[in-house]
Design a protein around this motif. Sequence first.
Motif, mmCIF file in Angstrom:
data_model
loop_
_atom_site.group_PDB
_atom_site.id
_atom_site.type_symbol
_atom_site.label_atom_id
_atom_site.label_comp_id
_atom_site.label_asym_id
_atom_site.label_seq_id
_atom_site.Cartn_x
_atom_site.Cartn_y
_atom_site.Cartn_z
ATOM 1 N N TYR A 167 0.900 -59.484 1.051
ATOM 2 C CA TYR A 167 0.484 -58.535 2.088
ATOM 3 C C TYR A 167 1.598 -57.525 2.373
ATOM 4 N N LEU A 168 2.805 -58.032 2.585
ATOM 5 C CA LEU A 168 3.927 -57.154 2.915
ATOM 6 C C LEU A 168 4.372 -56.330 1.713
ATOM 7 N N ALA A 169 4.160 -56.847 0.502
ATOM 8 C CA ALA A 169 4.440 -56.044 -0.694
ATOM 9 C C ALA A 169 3.484 -54.854 -0.747
ATOM 10 N N PHE A 170 2.231 -55.075 -0.363
ATOM 11 C CA PHE A 170 1.281 -53.961 -0.288
ATOM 12 C C PHE A 170 1.742 -52.947 0.758
ATOM 13 N N VAL A 171 2.117 -53.434 1.935
ATOM 14 C CA VAL A 171 2.580 -52.545 3.003
ATOM 15 C C VAL A 171 3.784 -51.743 2.535
ATOM 16 N N ASP A 172 4.715 -52.423 1.857
ATOM 17 C CA ASP A 172 5.937 -51.777 1.382
ATOM 18 C C ASP A 172 5.644 -50.744 0.303
ATOM 19 N N GLY A 173 4.792 -51.092 -0.639
ATOM 20 C CA GLY A 173 4.530 -50.197 -1.761
ATOM 21 C C GLY A 173 3.448 -49.177 -1.519
ATOM 22 N N HIS A 174 2.612 -49.404 -0.496
ATOM 23 C CA HIS A 174 1.502 -48.495 -0.202
ATOM 24 C C HIS A 174 1.496 -48.172 1.284
ATOM 25 N N ASP A 175 2.658 -47.816 1.811
ATOM 26 C CA ASP A 175 2.748 -47.626 3.258
ATOM 27 C C ASP A 175 1.780 -46.568 3.768
ATOM 28 N N ALA A 176 1.591 -45.506 2.988
ATOM 29 C CA ALA A 176 0.640 -44.469 3.403
ATOM 30 C C ALA A 176 -0.777 -45.025 3.424
ATOM 31 N N GLY A 177 -1.132 -45.770 2.391
ATOM 32 C CA GLY A 177 -2.469 -46.344 2.327
ATOM 33 C C GLY A 177 -2.706 -47.347 3.434
ATOM 34 N N PHE A 178 -1.696 -48.158 3.743
ATOM 35 C CA PHE A 178 -1.835 -49.150 4.809
ATOM 36 C C PHE A 178 -2.022 -48.471 6.153
ATOM 37 N N THR A 179 -1.203 -47.461 6.419
ATOM 38 C CA THR A 179 -1.321 -46.737 7.686
ATOM 39 C C THR A 179 -2.664 -46.044 7.802
ATOM 40 N N ALA A 180 -3.104 -45.421 6.712
ATOM 41 C CA ALA A 180 -4.396 -44.736 6.729
ATOM 42 C C ALA A 180 -5.533 -45.720 6.949
ATOM 43 N N LEU A 181 -5.419 -46.903 6.367
ATOM 44 C CA LEU A 181 -6.467 -47.906 6.515
ATOM 45 C C LEU A 181 -6.625 -48.298 7.979
ATOM 46 N N LEU A 182 -5.513 -48.578 8.656
ATOM 47 C CA LEU A 182 -5.602 -48.986 10.051
ATOM 48 C C LEU A 182 -6.025 -47.832 10.942
ATOM 49 N N LEU A 197 -7.336 -40.308 -4.952
ATOM 50 C CA LEU A 197 -7.330 -41.241 -3.833
ATOM 51 C C LEU A 197 -5.916 -41.490 -3.325
ATOM 52 N N VAL A 198 -4.964 -41.600 -4.230
ATOM 53 C CA VAL A 198 -3.563 -41.821 -3.834
ATOM 54 C C VAL A 198 -3.062 -40.656 -3.001
ATOM 55 N N HIS A 199 -3.330 -39.438 -3.446
ATOM 56 C CA HIS A 199 -2.873 -38.263 -2.695
ATOM 57 C C HIS A 199 -3.616 -38.144 -1.373
ATOM 58 N N ALA A 200 -4.890 -38.464 -1.374
ATOM 59 C CA ALA A 200 -5.658 -38.404 -0.133
ATOM 60 C C ALA A 200 -5.121 -39.400 0.889
ATOM 61 N N LEU A 201 -4.813 -40.626 0.446
ATOM 62 C CA LEU A 201 -4.270 -41.632 1.358
ATOM 63 C C LEU A 201 -2.961 -41.172 1.968
ATOM 64 N N GLY A 202 -2.125 -40.558 1.172
ATOM 65 C CA GLY A 202 -0.850 -40.059 1.688
ATOM 66 C C GLY A 202 -1.044 -39.033 2.787
ATOM 67 N N LEU A 203 -2.016 -38.151 2.605
ATOM 68 C CA LEU A 203 -2.293 -37.129 3.616
ATOM 69 C C LEU A 203 -2.943 -37.739 4.858
ATOM 70 N N PHE A 204 -3.917 -38.599 4.667
ATOM 71 C CA PHE A 204 -4.608 -39.207 5.802
ATOM 72 C C PHE A 204 -3.684 -40.095 6.624
ATOM 73 N N ALA A 205 -2.667 -40.651 5.984
ATOM 74 C CA ALA A 205 -1.741 -41.520 6.697
ATOM 75 C C ALA A 205 -0.806 -40.752 7.611
ATOM 76 N N ASN A 206 -0.550 -39.499 7.288
ATOM 77 C CA ASN A 206 0.449 -38.739 8.027
ATOM 78 C C ASN A 206 -0.135 -37.649 8.915
ATOM 79 N N ARG A 207 -1.437 -37.471 8.873
ATOM 80 C CA ARG A 207 -2.090 -36.492 9.741
ATOM 81 C C ARG A 207 -3.390 -37.085 10.268
ATOM 82 N N PRO A 208 -3.857 -36.593 11.412
ATOM 83 C CA PRO A 208 -5.205 -36.993 11.836
ATOM 84 C C PRO A 208 -6.205 -36.618 10.754
ATOM 85 N N PRO A 209 -7.145 -37.488 10.430
ATOM 86 C CA PRO A 209 -8.089 -37.197 9.341
ATOM 87 C C PRO A 209 -8.799 -35.868 9.473
ATOM 88 N N GLU A 210 -9.095 -35.467 10.711
ATOM 89 C CA GLU A 210 -9.799 -34.201 10.888
ATOM 90 C C GLU A 210 -8.939 -32.990 10.526
#
Length: 242
Positions: free
Chosen positions: A100-115, A23-36
């Motif tokens: 909230y901001l600690a999550f954004v800071d530590g999980h920036d890829a996950g936060f971006t992918a979530l939105l 899941l961690v690796h998937a979030l990193g990829l989904f955050a930086n590329r279009p999911p498709e």
Amino acid sequence: MSSSGTAPAYRRLSVDERRTQLLVHALGLFANRPPEDVSLDDVAVSAGVSRPLVYRYFPGGKQQLYEAALRSAADELEQCFTEPQTGPLTERLSHALDRYLAFVDGHDAGFTALLQGGSVVETSRTNAIVDEVRRNAAEQILTHLGVAGKPGARLGMAVRTWIGAVEAASLIWLDEGKQPPVEELRDWLVDHFVAVLTITAAGDAETAALTQRALSMEPHDGTVGRLARRVLPVVADATHLL
């Protein structure tokens, strides 16, 4: 047998650990590329595992993996606004924003992918995951304001608008290399909430009553007091408007 010492022992990951890793690796990829544009092969390569292993954990394929990745980020983010209902409102809000901001800071890829999941991927399930986070945050804030039941239209709009501003500011903060410092961002967002609440209170009796009660609990040397003292010089020359 090596004479230079014993090689580190290999430790097989547990089911939960392996799933979390994927899941961690998937979030990193989904955050930086279009999911498709992300494939299961990409996730396997990023995690250093085989494609069949990814399928073993997510037999529904990429869509199941994507939804699970968003869910993992959402579950953690939803806990950020849970705060004991004691002390001044701005202090409670500051504590929530710290998490909230600690999550954004530590999980920036996950936060971006979530939105991104709420706007890029057109499925009802991914939209529901993102909406659930926003709805939970709004309910927590309304609870801290002392709202019982459904809020009025203006108060509800004010809170939801502020949540949207927090999301937007967080994404801009990531784009700007996490500047300004996170403490300054937190304080600005708290001030922003006070401003939105006060402006709404000027035209809405429900919000006015809640705002007056909240302000009565604020100390002179606290967040609202400092904000008021900073604002006064800005509007000092605008007395002709009164």
